[in-house]
Design an enzyme around this catalytic site. Structure first.
Site, PDB file in Angstrom:
ATOM      1  N   ARG A  74       0.858  -1.065   0.071  1.00  0.00           N
ATOM      2  CA  ARG A  74      -0.038  -0.121  -0.077  1.00  0.00           C
ATOM      3  C   ARG A  74       0.875   1.234   0.020  1.00  0.00           C
ATOM      4  NH1 ARG A  74      -1.653   0.616   4.390  1.00  0.00           N
ATOM      5  NH2 ARG A  74      -1.052  -1.346   5.487  1.00  0.00           N
ATOM      6  N   TYR A 202      -1.978  -3.337  -7.031  1.00  0.00           N
ATOM      7  CA  TYR A 202      -1.436  -4.144  -5.772  1.00  0.00           C
ATOM      8  C   TYR A 202      -2.499  -4.293  -4.687  1.00  0.00           C
ATOM      9  CZ  TYR A 202       0.328  -6.095  -1.543  1.00  0.00           C
ATOM     10  OH  TYR A 202       0.508  -6.569  -0.563  1.00  0.00           O
ATOM     11  N   GLY A 204      -4.099  -4.163  -1.454  1.00  0.00           N
ATOM     12  CA  GLY A 204      -4.833  -3.222  -0.721  1.00  0.00           C
ATOM     13  C   GLY A 204      -5.081  -1.696  -1.364  1.00  0.00           C
ATOM     14  N   LYS A 211      -9.492  -2.543   2.414  1.00  0.00           N
ATOM     15  CA  LYS A 211      -9.194  -1.315   3.296  1.00  0.00           C
ATOM     16  C   LYS A 211      -9.984  -0.181   2.832  1.00  0.00           C
ATOM     17  CE  LYS A 211      -6.066  -3.893   5.025  1.00  0.00           C
ATOM     18  NZ  LYS A 211      -5.796  -4.238   6.503  1.00  0.00           N
ATOM     19  N   HIS A 231      -9.698  -2.635  12.365  1.00  0.00           N
ATOM     20  CA  HIS A 231      -8.519  -3.467  11.530  1.00  0.00           C
ATOM     21  C   HIS A 231      -8.097  -4.702  12.392  1.00  0.00           C
ATOM     22  CE1 HIS A 231      -3.877  -3.492   9.764  1.00  0.00           C
ATOM     23  NE2 HIS A 231      -4.966  -4.409   9.007  1.00  0.00           N
ATOM     24  N   SER A 253      -0.288  -3.899  10.274  1.00  0.00           N
ATOM     25  CA  SER A 253      -0.173  -4.534   9.364  1.00  0.00           C
ATOM     26  C   SER A 253       1.107  -5.659   9.322  1.00  0.00           C
ATOM     27  CB  SER A 253       0.142  -3.829   8.009  1.00  0.00           C
ATOM     28  OG  SER A 253      -1.341  -2.802   7.655  1.00  0.00           O
ATOM     29  N   ALA A 254       0.896  -6.683   9.111  1.00  0.00           N
ATOM     30  CA  ALA A 254       1.961  -7.750   9.194  1.00  0.00           C
ATOM     31  C   ALA A 254       2.513  -7.700  10.612  1.00  0.00           C
ATOM     32  CB  ALA A 254       3.173  -7.361   8.164  1.00  0.00           C
ATOM     33  N   CYS A 255       1.608  -7.765  11.754  1.00  0.00           N
ATOM     34  CA  CYS A 255       2.075  -8.064  13.000  1.00  0.00           C
ATOM     35  C   CYS A 255       1.463  -9.260  13.719  1.00  0.00           C
ATOM     36  CB  CYS A 255       1.849  -6.646  13.889  1.00  0.00           C
ATOM     37  SG  CYS A 255       3.008  -5.500  13.441  1.00  0.00           S
ATOM     38  N   LYS A 257      -1.861 -10.860  12.808  1.00  0.00           N
ATOM     39  CA  LYS A 257      -3.382 -11.355  13.154  1.00  0.00           C
ATOM     40  C   LYS A 257      -3.787 -12.411  12.309  1.00  0.00           C
ATOM     41  CE  LYS A 257      -4.884  -7.314  11.139  1.00  0.00           C
ATOM     42  NZ  LYS A 257      -3.318  -6.607  11.054  1.00  0.00           N
ATOM     43  N   ASP A 282      -8.642  -9.967   9.339  1.00  0.00           N
ATOM     44  CA  ASP A 282      -8.106  -8.720   9.181  1.00  0.00           C
ATOM     45  C   ASP A 282      -9.275  -7.475   9.610  1.00  0.00           C
ATOM     46  OD1 ASP A 282      -5.707  -7.105   7.883  1.00  0.00           O
ATOM     47  OD2 ASP A 282      -7.064  -6.550   6.290  1.00  0.00           O
ATOM     48  N   ASN A 378       6.648  -8.373   1.320  1.00  0.00           N
ATOM     49  CA  ASN A 378       5.051  -8.314   1.263  1.00  0.00           C
ATOM     50  C   ASN A 378       4.156  -9.273   0.409  1.00  0.00           C
ATOM     51  OD1 ASN A 378       2.857  -7.170   2.798  1.00  0.00           O
ATOM     52  ND2 ASN A 378       2.746  -5.653   0.817  1.00  0.00           N
ATOM     53  N   SER A 379       4.965 -10.134  -0.116  1.00  0.00           N
ATOM     54  CA  SER A 379       4.404 -11.328  -0.900  1.00  0.00           C
ATOM     55  C   SER A 379       3.202 -11.774  -0.114  1.00  0.00           C
ATOM     56  CB  SER A 379       5.204 -12.309  -1.412  1.00  0.00           C
ATOM     57  OG  SER A 379       5.661 -13.000  -0.635  1.00  0.00           O
ATOM     58  N   ARG A 380       2.024 -12.147  -0.835  1.00  0.00           N
ATOM     59  CA  ARG A 380       0.823 -12.678  -0.299  1.00  0.00           C
ATOM     60  C   ARG A 380       0.053 -13.672  -1.124  1.00  0.00           C
ATOM     61  NH1 ARG A 380      -1.354  -8.927   3.967  1.00  0.00           N
ATOM     62  NH2 ARG A 380       0.282  -7.484   4.429  1.00  0.00           N
TER      63      ARG A 380
HETATM   64  P1  GTP Z   1      -1.909  -7.803   7.355  1.00  0.00           P
HETATM   65  O1  GTP Z   1      -2.456  -8.789   6.548  1.00  0.00           O
HETATM   66  O2  GTP Z   1      -0.782  -6.954   6.778  1.00  0.00           O
HETATM   67  O3  GTP Z   1      -2.989  -7.062   8.044  1.00  0.00           O
HETATM   68  O4  GTP Z   1      -1.180  -8.467   8.613  1.00  0.00           O
HETATM   69  P2  GTP Z   1      -1.475  -9.781   9.866  1.00  0.00           P
HETATM   70  O5  GTP Z   1      -1.500  -8.875  11.063  1.00  0.00           O
HETATM   71  O6  GTP Z   1      -2.505 -10.416   9.552  1.00  0.00           O
HETATM   72  O7  GTP Z   1       0.114 -10.223   9.890  1.00  0.00           O
HETATM   73  P3  GTP Z   1       0.332 -11.952   9.853  1.00  0.00           P
HETATM   74  O8  GTP Z   1      -0.539 -12.547  10.665  1.00  0.00           O
HETATM   75  O9  GTP Z   1       0.440 -12.225   8.349  1.00  0.00           O
HETATM   76  O10 GTP Z   1       1.824 -11.847  10.132  1.00  0.00           O
HETATM   77  C1  GTP Z   1       2.729 -11.148   9.680  1.00  0.00           C
HETATM   78  C2  GTP Z   1       4.200 -11.576   9.862  1.00  0.00           C
HETATM   79  O11 GTP Z   1       4.687 -11.467  11.377  1.00  0.00           O
HETATM   80  C3  GTP Z   1       4.760 -12.638   9.580  1.00  0.00           C
HETATM   81  O12 GTP Z   1       5.735 -12.715   8.991  1.00  0.00           O
HETATM   82  C4  GTP Z   1       4.886 -13.750  10.843  1.00  0.00           C
HETATM   83  O13 GTP Z   1       5.824 -14.826  10.750  1.00  0.00           O
HETATM   84  C5  GTP Z   1       5.198 -12.926  11.628  1.00  0.00           C
HETATM   85  N1  GTP Z   1       4.626 -13.311  12.952  1.00  0.00           N
HETATM   86  C6  GTP Z   1       3.021 -13.497  13.395  1.00  0.00           C
HETATM   87  N2  GTP Z   1       2.971 -13.925  14.580  1.00  0.00           N
HETATM   88  C7  GTP Z   1       3.951 -13.872  15.358  1.00  0.00           C
HETATM   89  C8  GTP Z   1       4.419 -14.409  16.540  1.00  0.00           C
HETATM   90  O14 GTP Z   1       3.881 -14.804  17.474  1.00  0.00           O
HETATM   91  N3  GTP Z   1       5.823 -13.984  16.790  1.00  0.00           N
HETATM   92  C9  GTP Z   1       6.741 -13.684  16.025  1.00  0.00           C
HETATM   93  N4  GTP Z   1       7.920 -13.566  16.163  1.00  0.00           N
HETATM   94  N5  GTP Z   1       6.235 -13.520  14.656  1.00  0.00           N
HETATM   95  C10 GTP Z   1       5.034 -13.596  14.255  1.00  0.00           C
HETATM   96  C1  SPV Z   2      -2.503  -4.359   5.582  1.00  0.00           C
HETATM   97  O1  SPV Z   2      -1.478  -3.877   4.898  1.00  0.00           O
HETATM   98  O2  SPV Z   2      -3.011  -4.298   6.472  1.00  0.00           O
HETATM   99  C2  SPV Z   2      -3.168  -5.644   4.776  1.00  0.00           C
HETATM  100  C3  SPV Z   2      -2.656  -6.017   3.323  1.00  0.00           C
HETATM  101  O3  SPV Z   2      -3.786  -6.336   5.218  1.00  0.00           O
HETATM  102  S1  SPV Z   2      -3.448  -4.995   2.184  1.00  0.00           S
HETATM  103  O4  SPV Z   2      -4.825  -5.563   1.821  1.00  0.00           O
HETATM  104  O5  SPV Z   2      -2.615  -4.761   1.199  1.00  0.00           O
HETATM  105  O6  SPV Z   2      -3.682  -3.468   2.690  1.00  0.00           O
HETATM  106 MN    MN Z   3      -4.284  -5.671   7.331  1.00  0.00          MN
END
Ligand code: GTP
Ligand code: SPV
Ligand code: MN
Length: 598
Positions: A74, A202, A204, A211, A231, A253-255, A257, A282, A378-380
């Protein structure tokens, strides 16, 4: 151009004609949601090179798509809230006046679909016909977008029939145009219920139901209608007695969920009888029901999940989910037409085609001597929620699920303890409003930098966040049974930069404690920032933490929090007099608690 419209909705017909007039497609195709039409689209997209069909035996009905190399996340700096008054968008959003925004974007949209087809996608966020669902119609010149929307939303004829009943809909216009980053704009017009996105291909930025509609536009609608668009993941936790409680969790994001939403209980807790039910990964739409508690639905029907790090240990249920009917974006292609990414199962392949479409080998270095990644960070993958082994049977229920706990969290190497509980709803809103996290690859910008991300909504709140905090506070006053609010941090590190907590499935141990707190089954220690677990109340059976790790994980260092207050103050001041007084009250109360504890 075809002039047949499969609807009597005059608004819809008029708008489609007008937008086609602007974008100039060669023809218009209405998406009906049928398997035949989907197959035809896949064939066409394959023939045009937009998608690559993967190994039919190993990955049935799966495809790979590569985006442009500067179109991989994004683009928040090109994302705008376009309202008549700037104050409405607030200090955390980019703002443009609507007239200028329409004009600027129209200049890029004009003629952009020449030689292309314009697809009309009627879609419903939430089950079709549910009083809590919202309808959108996306016009796009991208088959990749159509194929993704067919997974992520309920799209097709049933939605058109719903629109015949006169329902309103969000007008979503998208064109790849030249996929040029300098001519890219993601524009939201909450006052017009309209979204215009141009110049990107791409996730989002272009799957406008996600989003753009379900968070930015929906948060605006939710404020006016008295509910919340968040979110957040939604998951059910079944305890050893078969009783299921649901939680909603906001991480940036990417933490984590998606990982948390479908976790496999660790052996010890599985033996105790715990099971997980996935409702969403999400987005959560939450409202107060007549029982005075908070109920949540997931408006989506698919996952758009982060690939790197996904494997049978970290997330076995996701590995199962993406074995068929999945679209992979920007991952590595192996010679046998299967896919790979950093941190996936199996050996590192000896060769492949990387996310840029170039030949790749392990150990490959770029001109600066840095390793070349096979998959973009950020590959998905896009996969139907129905594929998930833990999918909740309540997914399709209009009412959703009752929420016992709201959990905030983020990536903080040093500050935040593993878990803490807020003292009250008001304090919980403060905890959410002051969240901060290290940046990930999900948005363009510098990875690792700590930034404020209130309620994980910084990039997604469609209006002034000061009003958003006020809205959260007002909901708390309306509920007779508000959920308890917690904060978690899976990412705390020791002085050597090693993670103190193993994360993933082990996180259930923390959720177990939180739910026990909700049911008043365990006590807690009162710290300056909130209630902290007594170490003996966390079930750590079968888990080997390193020496002293638990103390470090639960530690609250006043000195660090006093430092944190400075950042919070600057952030709060950016809202000037719009910030609710309650937030300052909580700020000073925290400062006082830290002072008195020295
Ligand atoms: P969005 O789709 O971007 O909103 O992200 P999300 O919050 O759904 O993130 P997702 O669960 O895909 O996790 C993103 C990254 O965090 C991945 O590379 C995971 O390996 C890492 N991760 C997830 N849970 C944990 C955890 O409990 N501990 C650690 N160390 N890393 C984690
Ligand atoms: C995020 O970035 O929080 C996502 C992926 O869930 S995207 O749909 O690209 O925003
Ligand atoms: Mn998200």
């Amino acid at each position: 151009m075809t002039e047949k419209f499969p609807t009597h909705n005059k608004e819809l017909i008029g708008w489609v004609k007008k937008m086609a007039g602007l974008c100039g497609p060669d023809n218009i195709v209405w998406i009906d949601g049928s398997a035949e039409q989907k197959m035809l689209l896949e064939q066409e997209a394959e023939a045009s090179g937009e998608i690559i069909r993967l190994n039919e035996k190993k990955l049935p009905r799966c495809f790979l798509h590569r985006t442009a190399i500067d179109d991989v996340a994004r683009t928040e700096h090109l994302t705008f809230i376009c309202t008549r008054r700037k104050r409405f968008a607030g200090p955390t959003n980019n703002w443009m006046p609507p007239r200028r925004a329409y004009e600027k974007a129209a200049g890029i949209f004009r003629g952009s679909m020449a030689g292309r087809t314009m697809y009309v996608i009627p879609f419903s966020m939430g089950p079709v016909g549910s009083p809590f669902s919202k309808i959108g119609v996306e016009l796009t010149d991208s088959r990749y977008v159509v194929l993704n929307m067919l997974i992520m939303t309920r799209a097709g004829e049933a939605v058109l029939r719903q629109l015949e009943k006169g329902d309103d809909f969000t007008r979503c216009l998208h064109s790849k145009a030249g996929l040029n980053i300098s001519k890219r704009l993601i524009l939201h017009f909450p006052e017009d219920n309209t979204i215009w996105s141009v110049g990107s291909g791409y996730g989002g930025n272009v799957l406008l139901g996600k989003k753009c509609l379900s968070l930015r536009i929906a948060s605006y609608i939710a404020k006016n209608e008295g509910w919340l668009a968040e979110h957040m993941l939604i998951m059910g936790i079944e305890d050893p007695h078969g009783h299921v409680e649901y939680i909603a969790t906001a991480f940036p994001s990417a933490c984590g969920k998606a990982n948390l939403a479908m976790l496999l209980p660790p052996e010890g807790l599985k033996r105790k009888g715990y099971r997980i039910w996935t409702v969403g990964d999400d987005i959560a739409w939450m409202r107060i029901d007549s029982d005075g508690s908070l109920w949540a639905v997931n408006p989506e029907s698919g996952f758009f999940g982060v690939a790197p790090g996904t494997n049978s240990h970290t997330n076995p249920n996701m590995v199962e989910t993406i074995k068929h009917d999945t679209i992979f974006t920007n991952v590595l292609l192996k010679p046998d037409k299967t896919v790979w990414w950093e941190g996936s199962d199996g050996e590192v392949p000896p060769e492949g085609i990387d996310w840029r479409g170039r030949s790749w080998k392990p150990g490959l270095l770029d001109a600066d001597g840095k390793p070349v990644l096979g998959a973009h960070p950020n590959s998905r993958f896009t996969a139907p929620i129905a594929n998930c082994p833990t999918v909740s049977f309540r997914m399709e229920q209009h009412h959703g699920v009752p929420i016992s706990a709201v959990i905030f969290g983020g990536r903080r190497q040093h500050l935040a303890p593993l878990v803490y509980e807020s003292f009250s709803w008001e304090h919980g809103v403060f905890v959410g409003a002051t969240m901060a996290s290290e940046r990930t690859a999900a948005q363009s910008g510098k990875v690792g930098e700590v930034r404020r991300d209130p309620m994980a909504m910084l990039p997604f709140c469609g209006y002034n966040m000061a009003d958003y905090f006020r809205h959260w506070l007002s909901l708390g006053r309306r509920m007779t049974k508000p959920p308890k609010i917690f904060h978690v941090n899976w990412f705390k590190m020791d002085n050597q930069g090693k993670l103190l907590w193993p994360g993933f499935r082990e996180n259930l141990r923390v959720l177990e404690w939180a739910l026990e707190r909700c049911d008043s089954k365990v006590g807690a220690l009162k710290s300056a920032i909130g209630f902290i677990p007594r170490p003996e109340d966390l079930d750590l059976n079968g888990l080997k933490l390193s020496e002293g790790a638990l103390e470090k994980l639960l530690e609250v260092r006043s000195k660090d929090w006093v430092e944190e207050l400075k950042g919070i103050k600057i952030f709060f001041q950016s809202f000037k007099k719009d910030l609710p007084a309650e937030m300052w009250r909580e700020y000073y109360a925290l400062a006082e608690r830290l002072r008195s504890r020295g």
